[in-house]
Scaffold this motif. Structure first.
Motif, PDB file in Angstrom:
ATOM      1  N   LEU A  65       0.850  -0.684   0.424  1.00 48.62           N
ATOM      2  CA  LEU A  65      -0.112   0.080   0.118  1.00 48.62           C
ATOM      3  C   LEU A  65       0.646   1.563   0.114  1.00 48.62           C
ATOM      4  N   SER A 111       0.643  -0.709  -9.249  1.00 50.13           N
ATOM      5  CA  SER A 111       0.497   0.257  -9.774  1.00 50.13           C
ATOM      6  C   SER A 111      -0.461   0.700 -10.463  1.00 50.13           C
ATOM      7  N   ARG A 123       6.543   2.267 -15.394  1.00 47.95           N
ATOM      8  CA  ARG A 123       5.274   0.704 -15.199  1.00 47.95           C
ATOM      9  C   ARG A 123       4.671  -0.228 -16.000  1.00 47.95           C
TER      10      ARG A 123
HETATM   11  C1  6PG Z   1       6.227  -1.276  -5.805  1.00 49.23           C
HETATM   12  C2  6PG Z   1       5.307  -1.353  -5.789  1.00 49.23           C
HETATM   13  C3  6PG Z   1       4.043  -0.552  -4.377  1.00 49.23           C
HETATM   14  C4  6PG Z   1       4.393  -0.378  -3.561  1.00 49.23           C
HETATM   15  C5  6PG Z   1       4.121   0.349  -2.640  1.00 49.23           C
HETATM   16  C6  6PG Z   1       4.310   0.360  -0.871  1.00 49.23           C
HETATM   17  O1  6PG Z   1       6.058  -0.078  -5.592  1.00 49.23           O
HETATM   18  O2  6PG Z   1       6.803  -1.906  -6.636  1.00 49.23           O
HETATM   19  O3  6PG Z   1       4.219  -1.465  -6.742  1.00 49.23           O
HETATM   20  O4  6PG Z   1       2.891  -0.887  -4.933  1.00 49.23           O
HETATM   21  O5  6PG Z   1       3.750  -2.003  -2.901  1.00 49.23           O
HETATM   22  O6  6PG Z   1       4.442   1.367  -2.863  1.00 49.23           O
HETATM   23  O7  6PG Z   1       5.431   0.173  -0.960  1.00 49.23           O
HETATM   24  P1  6PG Z   1       6.855   0.492   0.345  1.00 49.23           P
HETATM   25  O8  6PG Z   1       6.518  -1.455   0.858  1.00 49.23           O
HETATM   26  O9  6PG Z   1       8.075   0.092  -0.094  1.00 49.23           O
HETATM   27  O10 6PG Z   1       6.098   0.846   1.109  1.00 49.23           O
END
Ligand code: 6PG
Length: 254
Positions: free
Chosen positions: A143, A151, A178
């Motif tokens: 999240l 994404s 992405r």
């Molecule tokens: C990515 C993911 C993204 C991620 C969240 C949480 O950036 O690769 O797709 O959805 O799961 O941004 O990231 P954190 O676990 O680093 O807080």
């Protein structure tokens, strides 16, 4: 069933997530001879990935029957440290007995449009009856503090009918281009597990699970398994604004 499990630390959360991973994988392999997993990027799951690279998981799990996909990927080269496949590979996949042919990464280096097309094609190769994609046994999601997941970013189309989309979105200093699976693929999964830690996630988390529905602004609200389990594994800090009770949820650890 929707559950929220609150853990004191990322470490305890990651141990519980590794046990859950193990149960889901074993059950799927026993029932269907294979297990289909979609991993998430981001920093939160890395502790889980490192645990799964070690005993007892590295020894006990039927790795040769597990197929790995990613819920989304950043369009950078596979050897780039910001590539989600690369992060999981270095922390985990490289260290257990998984055949390379079981690793199905989105080819981010092709750029978002071409990578999305190719990924859609790869998913079709594992489609289950009635779908154009595999029914995942486990989807791991994170999240963002802005309410995004995979994404699927705030402002993006809620009623996306494709299975894979090309995305350009800025979040922190991460790669902007992405590809992402869409809610219709995620929601067909048998189990969806969100991992979220830290106070910076607390507001987005509370709104996602208990706020008024605004899935354009809070894309994580689009995740609702049609016929599967939804489990949030979070830490104390992320739980700060959660109400004590939420209709339709079991909350453990508050
Ligand atoms: C990515 C993911 C993204 C991620 C969240 C949480 O950036 O690769 O797709 O959805 O799961 O941004 O990231 P954190 O676990 O680093 O807080």
């Amino acid at each position: 069933m929707t559950r929220i499990q609150i853990f004191p630390t990322l470490e305890s959360l990651s141990h519980a997530a590794a046990d859950l991973f193990s149960q889901i994988i074993n059950k799927a392999v026993e029932a269907r001879g294979r297990s289909m997993v979609a991993l998430s990027g981001g920093s939160t799951p890395l502790a889980l990935y490192r645990l799964l690279a070690k005993s007892p998981y590295s020894i006990d799990l039927p790795w040769r029957d597990v197929h790995f996909f990613w819920g989304d990927e950043r369009c950078v080269a596979p050897e780039d440290t910001e590539n989600s496949y690369h992060q999981a590979y270095e922390a985990w996949l490289n260290l257990v007995d998984i055949p390379e042919r079981n690793i199905h990464r989105a080819l981010g280096e092709l750029g978002p449009e071409a990578a999305a097309k190719d990924y859609e094609f790869q998913l079709k190769g594992f489609a289950e009856a009635g779908f154009d994609w595999p029914r995942f046994d486990l989807v791991l999601l994170g999240l963002g503090s802005d309410g995004h997941t995979a994404s699927l970013f705030p402002g993006s189309r809620e009623d996306e009918d494709k299975a894979v989309i090309a995305v350009t979105a800025n979040y922190q200093d991460r790669p902007a281009n992405r590809v992402s699976l869409t809610p219709k693929v995620f929601n067909a999964a048998r189990n969806i597990v969100f991992l979220a830690v830290g106070a910076e996630k607390a507001q987005a988390l509370a709104t996602t699970v208990s706020g008024p529905r605004d899935a354009v602004k809070y894309p994580a609200q689009r995740i609702k398994p049609t016929d599967g389990n939804l489990i949030w594994m979070i830490d104390q800090d992320a739980s700060e604004f959660l109400p004590k009770q939420i209709e339709g949820f079991t909350i453990e650890g508050k």
